[in-house]
Scaffold this motif. Structure first.
Motif, short mmCIF file in Angstrom:
data_model
loop_
_atom_site.label_atom_id
_atom_site.label_comp_id
_atom_site.label_asym_id
_atom_site.label_seq_id
_atom_site.Cartn_x
_atom_site.Cartn_y
_atom_site.Cartn_z
N LYS A 11 -32.18 -53.73 41.12
CA LYS A 11 -32.35 -55.06 40.22
C LYS A 11 -33.65 -55.24 40.44
CE LYS A 11 -27.68 -56.60 39.88
NZ LYS A 11 -26.66 -57.70 40.10
N ASP B 88 -26.93 -53.23 43.02
CA ASP B 88 -27.40 -53.92 44.24
C ASP B 88 -27.29 -52.96 45.59
OD1 ASP B 88 -27.60 -56.58 43.54
OD2 ASP B 88 -25.48 -56.77 43.23
N GLN C 294 -23.88 -52.63 37.24
CA GLN C 294 -24.67 -53.86 37.55
C GLN C 294 -24.40 -53.87 38.97
OE1 GLN C 294 -26.98 -55.65 36.02
NE2 GLN C 294 -26.88 -54.13 34.25
#
Length: 114
Positions: free
Chosen positions: A53, A33, A29
């Motif tokens: 994302k 970015d 996760q």
């Protein structure tokens, strides 16, 4: 008396795998970015850059398309480039997730809840 519960020893291993997966998901996760993709429209006249994302981070428009009578065409090209970038971001995120699940021995079609 405890026949059939012999698999409880595997429970600790399963819990460790689950914790490892949780840690790897958190790392992935964070990487989303930093991973960027670029969508294009109008043969590259409009380019949109987004993170994995799906957050739009950049827009590059070739100045040759700025004709006052073609405002709607330019708007359509911008929207198409953004949609292309978002689609590529989603595909890239799914690809990265699939790599993670395969590395953990999960089925290729395993869907994460997020």
């Amino acid at each position: 008396m405890f026949k059939g519960l012999g698999g409880l020893g595997d429970m600790a291993g399963m819990m460790k795998k689950a914790k490892d997966m949780q840690d790897q998901m958190a790392e992935l996760q964070e990487r989303f970015d930093q991973i960027t993709v670029t969508g294009e429209s109008g043969a590259g006249l409009v380019k949109a850059t987004a993170t994995a994302k799906g957050q739009l981070t950049g827009l590059d428009i070739d100045p040759s398309i700025f004709q006052p009578d073609e405002k709607e065409v330019v708007e359509d090209l911008i929207l198409a480039a953004i949609k292309d970038a978002q689609t590529k971001a989603q595909e890239r995120a799914q690809s990265e997730m699939q790599k993670l699940t395969e590395g953990l021995g999960l089925p290729a079609d395993f869907k994460m809840p997020f």
